[in-house]
Design a protein around this motif. Sequence first.
Motif, PDB file in Angstrom:
ATOM      1  N   GLY A  90      14.596 137.728  25.404  1.00  0.00           N
ATOM      2  CA  GLY A  90      13.999 136.542  24.544  1.00  0.00           C
ATOM      3  C   GLY A  90      12.638 136.133  23.855  1.00  0.00           C
ATOM      4  N   SER A  91      12.382 135.171  23.488  1.00  0.00           N
ATOM      5  CA  SER A  91      11.135 134.429  22.825  1.00  0.00           C
ATOM      6  C   SER A  91      10.177 133.872  23.277  1.00  0.00           C
ATOM      7  CB  SER A  91      11.311 134.922  21.278  1.00  0.00           C
ATOM      8  OG  SER A  91      11.914 135.915  21.002  1.00  0.00           O
ATOM      9  N   LEU A  92       8.965 133.639  23.229  1.00  0.00           N
ATOM     10  CA  LEU A  92       8.010 133.011  23.312  1.00  0.00           C
ATOM     11  C   LEU A  92       6.819 132.933  22.337  1.00  0.00           C
ATOM     12  CD1 LEU A  92       7.942 133.337  27.385  1.00  0.00           C
ATOM     13  CD2 LEU A  92       8.677 131.360  26.439  1.00  0.00           C
ATOM     14  N   SER A  93       6.570 131.087  22.323  1.00  0.00           N
ATOM     15  CA  SER A  93       5.037 131.864  21.180  1.00  0.00           C
ATOM     16  C   SER A  93       4.032 131.197  22.461  1.00  0.00           C
ATOM     17  CB  SER A  93       5.349 131.068  20.383  1.00  0.00           C
ATOM     18  OG  SER A  93       5.901 129.610  20.422  1.00  0.00           O
ATOM     19  N   LEU A  94       2.704 131.520  21.920  1.00  0.00           N
ATOM     20  CA  LEU A  94       2.065 131.426  22.403  1.00  0.00           C
ATOM     21  C   LEU A  94       0.298 131.130  21.389  1.00  0.00           C
ATOM     22  CD1 LEU A  94       0.351 133.868  24.840  1.00  0.00           C
ATOM     23  CD2 LEU A  94       2.042 131.996  25.925  1.00  0.00           C
ATOM     24  N   SER A  95      -0.629 130.179  21.933  1.00  0.00           N
ATOM     25  CA  SER A  95      -1.263 129.153  20.820  1.00  0.00           C
ATOM     26  C   SER A  95      -2.202 129.292  21.492  1.00  0.00           C
ATOM     27  CB  SER A  95      -1.062 128.148  19.923  1.00  0.00           C
ATOM     28  OG  SER A  95      -0.667 126.873  20.546  1.00  0.00           O
ATOM     29  N   CYS A  96      -3.869 129.462  20.899  1.00  0.00           N
ATOM     30  CA  CYS A  96      -4.583 129.419  21.534  1.00  0.00           C
ATOM     31  C   CYS A  96      -5.601 128.323  20.240  1.00  0.00           C
ATOM     32  CB  CYS A  96      -5.492 130.494  21.965  1.00  0.00           C
ATOM     33  SG  CYS A  96      -7.295 129.901  22.544  1.00  0.00           S
ATOM     34  N   ALA A  97      -6.353 127.242  20.636  1.00  0.00           N
ATOM     35  CA  ALA A  97      -7.310 126.586  19.732  1.00  0.00           C
ATOM     36  C   ALA A  97      -8.831 126.806  20.784  1.00  0.00           C
ATOM     37  CB  ALA A  97      -6.545 125.282  19.478  1.00  0.00           C
ATOM     38  N   ALA A  98      -9.586 126.974  19.131  1.00  0.00           N
ATOM     39  CA  ALA A  98     -10.828 126.842  19.219  1.00  0.00           C
ATOM     40  C   ALA A  98     -11.302 125.256  19.143  1.00  0.00           C
ATOM     41  CB  ALA A  98     -12.018 128.151  19.402  1.00  0.00           C
ATOM     42  N   SER A  99     -12.618 124.911  19.769  1.00  0.00           N
ATOM     43  CA  SER A  99     -12.815 123.507  19.490  1.00  0.00           C
ATOM     44  C   SER A  99     -15.248 124.111  19.947  1.00  0.00           C
ATOM     45  CB  SER A  99     -12.205 122.484  19.675  1.00  0.00           C
ATOM     46  OG  SER A  99     -12.298 122.361  20.680  1.00  0.00           O
ATOM     47  N   GLY A 100     -15.476 122.435  19.333  1.00  0.00           N
ATOM     48  CA  GLY A 100     -16.690 123.144  20.005  1.00  0.00           C
ATOM     49  C   GLY A 100     -17.919 122.968  19.047  1.00  0.00           C
ATOM     50  N   ARG A 101     -19.430 123.242  19.233  1.00  0.00           N
ATOM     51  CA  ARG A 101     -19.901 123.919  17.686  1.00  0.00           C
ATOM     52  C   ARG A 101     -20.291 125.400  17.672  1.00  0.00           C
ATOM     53  NH1 ARG A 101     -25.262 121.921  21.253  1.00  0.00           N
ATOM     54  NH2 ARG A 101     -26.179 122.560  19.077  1.00  0.00           N
ATOM     55  N   ILE A 102     -18.457 125.447  16.590  1.00  0.00           N
ATOM     56  CA  ILE A 102     -18.507 126.737  16.234  1.00  0.00           C
ATOM     57  C   ILE A 102     -19.424 127.055  14.759  1.00  0.00           C
ATOM     58  CG2 ILE A 102     -16.501 128.242  15.339  1.00  0.00           C
ATOM     59  CD1 ILE A 102     -14.759 126.621  17.891  1.00  0.00           C
ATOM     60  N   TYR A 103     -19.637 127.706  14.726  1.00  0.00           N
ATOM     61  CA  TYR A 103     -20.380 128.130  13.747  1.00  0.00           C
ATOM     62  C   TYR A 103     -19.412 129.345  12.415  1.00  0.00           C
ATOM     63  CZ  TYR A 103     -23.531 130.289   9.563  1.00  0.00           C
ATOM     64  OH  TYR A 103     -23.790 130.382   8.371  1.00  0.00           O
ATOM     65  N   ARG A 104     -19.896 130.467  13.507  1.00  0.00           N
ATOM     66  CA  ARG A 104     -18.310 130.923  12.981  1.00  0.00           C
ATOM     67  C   ARG A 104     -16.758 131.957  13.807  1.00  0.00           C
ATOM     68  NH1 ARG A 104     -21.222 134.427  11.316  1.00  0.00           N
ATOM     69  NH2 ARG A 104     -20.935 136.135  12.486  1.00  0.00           N
ATOM     70  N   ILE A 105     -16.105 132.228  13.909  1.00  0.00           N
ATOM     71  CA  ILE A 105     -14.861 132.764  14.654  1.00  0.00           C
ATOM     72  C   ILE A 105     -14.822 134.123  14.244  1.00  0.00           C
ATOM     73  CG2 ILE A 105     -13.719 132.772  15.866  1.00  0.00           C
ATOM     74  CD1 ILE A 105     -12.780 130.302  16.072  1.00  0.00           C
ATOM     75  N   ASN A 106     -15.399 134.746  15.161  1.00  0.00           N
ATOM     76  CA  ASN A 106     -15.089 136.579  14.194  1.00  0.00           C
ATOM     77  C   ASN A 106     -13.763 136.924  15.129  1.00  0.00           C
ATOM     78  OD1 ASN A 106     -18.205 136.699  12.986  1.00  0.00           O
ATOM     79  ND2 ASN A 106     -18.508 136.883  15.177  1.00  0.00           N
ATOM     80  N   ALA A 107     -13.518 137.523  15.900  1.00  0.00           N
ATOM     81  CA  ALA A 107     -12.153 138.256  16.309  1.00  0.00           C
ATOM     82  C   ALA A 107     -11.514 137.271  17.484  1.00  0.00           C
ATOM     83  CB  ALA A 107     -12.612 139.467  16.537  1.00  0.00           C
ATOM     84  N   MET A 108     -10.504 137.678  17.110  1.00  0.00           N
ATOM     85  CA  MET A 108      -9.370 136.341  18.127  1.00  0.00           C
ATOM     86  C   MET A 108      -9.125 137.790  19.003  1.00  0.00           C
ATOM     87  SD  MET A 108      -8.977 132.755  16.389  1.00  0.00           S
ATOM     88  CE  MET A 108      -9.240 132.029  18.101  1.00  0.00           C
ATOM     89  N   GLY A 109      -8.356 137.197  20.203  1.00  0.00           N
ATOM     90  CA  GLY A 109      -7.679 138.542  20.351  1.00  0.00           C
ATOM     91  C   GLY A 109      -6.717 137.560  21.925  1.00  0.00           C
ATOM     92  N   TRP A 110      -5.633 138.373  22.322  1.00  0.00           N
ATOM     93  CA  TRP A 110      -4.347 138.085  23.429  1.00  0.00           C
ATOM     94  C   TRP A 110      -4.859 138.915  24.322  1.00  0.00           C
ATOM     95  CZ3 TRP A 110      -3.525 133.670  24.506  1.00  0.00           C
ATOM     96  CH2 TRP A 110      -2.602 132.257  23.055  1.00  0.00           C
ATOM     97  N   TYR A 111      -5.597 138.309  25.750  1.00  0.00           N
ATOM     98  CA  TYR A 111      -5.077 139.590  26.709  1.00  0.00           C
ATOM     99  C   TYR A 111      -4.329 139.395  27.719  1.00  0.00           C
ATOM    100  CZ  TYR A 111      -9.645 141.977  24.923  1.00  0.00           C
ATOM    101  OH  TYR A 111     -10.566 142.130  24.112  1.00  0.00           O
ATOM    102  N   ARG A 112      -3.813 139.884  28.830  1.00  0.00           N
ATOM    103  CA  ARG A 112      -2.804 139.205  30.466  1.00  0.00           C
ATOM    104  C   ARG A 112      -3.200 140.389  31.088  1.00  0.00           C
ATOM    105  NH1 ARG A 112       1.752 142.004  27.577  1.00  0.00           N
ATOM    106  NH2 ARG A 112       2.578 144.721  27.952  1.00  0.00           N
ATOM    107  N   GLN A 113      -3.088 139.527  32.455  1.00  0.00           N
ATOM    108  CA  GLN A 113      -2.992 140.595  33.616  1.00  0.00           C
ATOM    109  C   GLN A 113      -2.344 140.292  34.184  1.00  0.00           C
ATOM    110  OE1 GLN A 113      -6.692 139.192  35.210  1.00  0.00           O
ATOM    111  NE2 GLN A 113      -7.165 140.473  36.529  1.00  0.00           N
ATOM    112  N   ALA A 114      -1.779 141.081  34.898  1.00  0.00           N
ATOM    113  CA  ALA A 114      -0.884 140.802  35.726  1.00  0.00           C
ATOM    114  C   ALA A 114      -1.022 141.342  37.432  1.00  0.00           C
ATOM    115  CB  ALA A 114       0.902 142.268  35.485  1.00  0.00           C
ATOM    116  N   PRO A 115       0.053 140.574  38.201  1.00  0.00           N
ATOM    117  CA  PRO A 115      -0.470 140.250  39.820  1.00  0.00           C
ATOM    118  C   PRO A 115      -1.114 141.623  39.963  1.00  0.00           C
ATOM    119  CG  PRO A 115       1.156 139.402  39.392  1.00  0.00           C
ATOM    120  CD  PRO A 115       0.699 139.884  38.131  1.00  0.00           C
TER     121      PRO A 115
END
Length: 121
Positions: A16-41
Amino acid sequence: QVQLVESGGGLAQAGGSLSLSCAASGRIYRINAMGWYRQAPGKQRELVAVVSDTGSTNYADSVKGRFTISRDNAKNTVYLQMNSLIPEDTADYYCQANVKSTFRLTSVDYWGQGTQVTVSS
């Protein structure tokens, strides 16, 4: 302050499929790289995918061809589309952003709170 808020995730069957999203907010001047990490038990956190501010992407070998990372710079948001899920994808997923804020001289890595993804066989 800078905040990263994740949404999506949940339970899916293998294939199957799933989707994730992540929104950044606050006192941001510029966002460089963005990424996803995961940690299994019982395992260390690992990189899943990263996208640069120009759109260049890099993926872990284990997800190449199945996951797609993208970003919307106007919305300060990063996405992860996960297809052909396998049980080994089960983990807590964390978004990360390298941010130049308006209150620091240097860029800093910020993290989301994590969202759980469970893939059943």
